[in-house]
Design an enzyme around this catalytic site. Structure first.
Site, mmCIF file in Angstrom:
data_model
loop_
_atom_site.group_PDB
_atom_site.id
_atom_site.type_symbol
_atom_site.label_atom_id
_atom_site.label_comp_id
_atom_site.label_asym_id
_atom_site.label_seq_id
_atom_site.Cartn_x
_atom_site.Cartn_y
_atom_site.Cartn_z
ATOM 1 N N SER A 60 8.761 -7.960 8.716
ATOM 2 C CA SER A 60 9.468 -8.622 7.621
ATOM 3 C C SER A 60 10.611 -9.494 8.125
ATOM 4 C CB SER A 60 10.016 -7.580 6.637
ATOM 5 O OG SER A 60 8.983 -6.815 6.069
ATOM 6 N N CYS B 66 8.366 -4.158 -0.869
ATOM 7 C CA CYS B 66 9.035 -5.338 -0.316
ATOM 8 C C CYS B 66 8.313 -6.632 -0.732
ATOM 9 C CB CYS B 66 9.142 -5.192 1.203
ATOM 10 S SG CYS B 66 10.279 -6.355 1.979
ATOM 11 N N LEU B 67 7.698 -7.356 0.191
ATOM 12 C CA LEU B 67 6.971 -8.567 -0.179
ATOM 13 C C LEU B 67 5.852 -8.240 -1.159
ATOM 14 C CD1 LEU B 67 6.562 -11.645 0.267
ATOM 15 C CD2 LEU B 67 4.966 -11.055 2.106
ATOM 16 N N GLN C 36 7.443 -8.062 -4.500
ATOM 17 C CA GLN C 36 7.787 -9.390 -5.021
ATOM 18 C C GLN C 36 6.547 -10.119 -5.543
ATOM 19 O OE1 GLN C 36 9.608 -10.982 -1.518
ATOM 20 N NE2 GLN C 36 11.341 -9.571 -1.620
ATOM 21 N N ASN D 85 15.443 -4.553 3.550
ATOM 22 C CA ASN D 85 15.328 -5.755 4.369
ATOM 23 C C ASN D 85 14.627 -6.824 3.545
ATOM 24 O OD1 ASN D 85 14.797 -7.792 6.198
ATOM 25 N ND2 ASN D 85 13.047 -6.737 7.076
ATOM 26 N N GLY E 153 15.342 -10.995 1.673
ATOM 27 C CA GLY E 153 16.179 -12.134 1.323
ATOM 28 C C GLY E 153 15.745 -12.800 0.035
ATOM 29 N N PHE E 154 14.648 -12.303 -0.559
ATOM 30 C CA PHE E 154 14.176 -12.759 -1.865
ATOM 31 C C PHE E 154 14.142 -11.545 -2.790
ATOM 32 C CE2 PHE E 154 12.608 -15.840 1.113
ATOM 33 C CZ PHE E 154 12.623 -17.056 0.434
ATOM 34 N N HIS F 131 12.416 -0.023 1.517
ATOM 35 C CA HIS F 131 11.456 0.536 2.469
ATOM 36 C C HIS F 131 11.517 2.062 2.440
ATOM 37 C CE1 HIS F 131 10.119 -3.055 4.893
ATOM 38 N NE2 HIS F 131 11.061 -3.560 4.127
ATOM 39 N N GLU G 136 9.621 4.250 3.724
ATOM 40 C CA GLU G 136 9.033 4.964 4.864
ATOM 41 C C GLU G 136 10.077 5.437 5.864
ATOM 42 O OE1 GLU G 136 9.930 1.111 6.531
ATOM 43 O OE2 GLU G 136 9.011 1.697 4.638
#
Length: 398
Positions: A61, A287-288, A291, A329, A331-332, A371, A373
């Site tokens: 990431s 995360c991504l 999103q 972690n 930034g979006f 995250h 995990e």
């Protein structure tokens, strides 16, 4: 600083800079080079974690980013092969640069197999030490995450004008799809389970469920926790079609973490995710993956001012009322105000109120921004993998 023995008694020679960080606005910060030589361009962020630097630096990431560690002493436990988080053990699908306050601390840990400096060189990560990381962090908090070039040359010779130009002209992460840099090239299965003190990693031999994990830049410990939760895991590349996913007959589908702009990666990923959601198959995103699930459900994503990077972020779980300390972690973020009525916010940040989790009200689909995990970070959020398992178990019984 060292004394120049060729100079008059009492005179001191100023140490020569062997590394630079050159920001897009022309600011130049000098330090001492560590790790690989050369230069790399990326977005500078700061990470507040005090431990887990190896996991952070190998998190896919972080592709396209230069990490400033706010904790001054990095390297004290060295590095080892067990803590690498990227699937490719040798390549560098993670941070392209690292900035430290002090020189790398000598490794002092029974698990260490290599000093951090040698490890950085081997993985091609360019580093710089000896600058005021608190000042750089304050700059990022005030002005946002800048584009920059990090450069390391042992002879101290730099073409600063060229570096300034490169930093200024780099387009930045908005509109950038970095997933092709980090996703797997082909399908494979995963059965390695969590690390146990004195035993190392185990193997899943009697899985209850089959999970297809779409790899946008997945971390090893996510796969381990899925395996430990009783899942046979099949990892597929980011561009895998919905038809190829369902042909594997999964009990659940996992949407992984990854780098870059979710709206850009979503141009090919979101149509597949929409089909996954419509199928009613239990789905879990991180995360991504979170999103892009938000995009698939009708929401929008936005670039954050300074992002969230660290292992000490408090998040409230609305479904239980509990607060968990999480590793982040990103930034979006998903714009919570853009979510349609059939989507509920399940988690939010206690730092800034931003969205950290969503779930569909009428389908077994959920995701979180952070995250869970715990690589690096606390283990507060491991329960999410059990939530995923319970959704798959309920679907099987239905």
């Amino acid at each position: 600083m060292t004394q120049d023995k060729t100079a008059p008694v009492g005179a001191w020679a100023e140490p020569k800079a062997t590394a630079l960080i050159v920001l897009a606005d022309g600011t130049v910060l000098e330090g001492f080079g560590i790790g690989a030589e050369g230069h790399a361009v990326g977005e500078v962020c700061f990470n507040t974690a005090m431990t887990g630097y190896e996991e952070i630096l190998t998190d896919p990431s972080y592709a396209g980013q230069i990490i400033t560690f706010t904790f001054p002493h990095i390297g004290n436990v060295g590095t080892n092969e067990e803590d690498i988080e990227s699937l490719n053990m040798a390549a560098r699908p993670g941070a392209c640069g690292v900035i430290l306050r002090t020189d790398i601390t000598q490794a002092s840990n029974y698990r260490a197999t290599r000093p951090l400096n040698d490890w950085l060189k081997a993985r091609g990560i360019i580093g710089l030490s000896g600058i005021d990381t608190r000042a750089l962090t304050a700059l990022i908090r005030e002005k946002g995450m800048p584009n920059a070039v990090i450069a390391h040359a042992p002879d101290g010779k730099f073409d600063i004008d060229a570096l300034k130009k490169e930093a200024r002209e780099w387009p930045g992460l908005v509109g950038m799809d970095l997933v092709p840099m980090v996703t797997s090239a082909q399908r494979f299965t995963w059965d390695e389970t969590e690390w146990v003190w004195g035993e190392g990693y185990g193997r899943q031999t009697d899985p209850e469920f089959h999970v297809v994990a779409v790899d946008y830049g997945i971390k090893r410990n996510i796969l381990r926790l899925l395996a430990s939760a009783g899942c046979k895991v099949t990892v597929v590349p980011a561009t895998t079609s919905y038809e190829d996913i369902v042909a594997l007959k999964p009990d659940g589908i996992f949407l992984s973490n990854g780098p870059g702009d979710p709206a850009e990666t979503g141009k090919y990923a979101v149509p597949v995710i929409k089909q996954v959601v419509n199928s009613g198959t239990p789905t879990f995103g991180i995360c991504l993956g979170h999103q892009m699930l938000g995009l698939a459900l009708g929401g929008v994503t936005m670039k954050m001012h300074q992002g969230h990077h660290g292992a000490n972020h408090p998040v409230k779980d609305v479904t239980t009322g509990k607060v968990e300390i999480t590793s982040m972690n990103h930034g979006f973020a998903v714009d919570k105000d853009s979510l349609p009525g059939n989507v509920e916010q399940t988690h939010f940040s206690l730092f800034d109120g931003s969205n950290c989790g969503i779930a569909l009200k009428d389908k077994p689909v959920f995701s979180v921004q952070y995250h869970p995990e715990a690589s690096p970070g606390p283990r507060d959020s491991h329960y999410l993998f059990q939530r995923f398992v319970e959704l798959m178990r309920a679907r099987k019984k239905a």
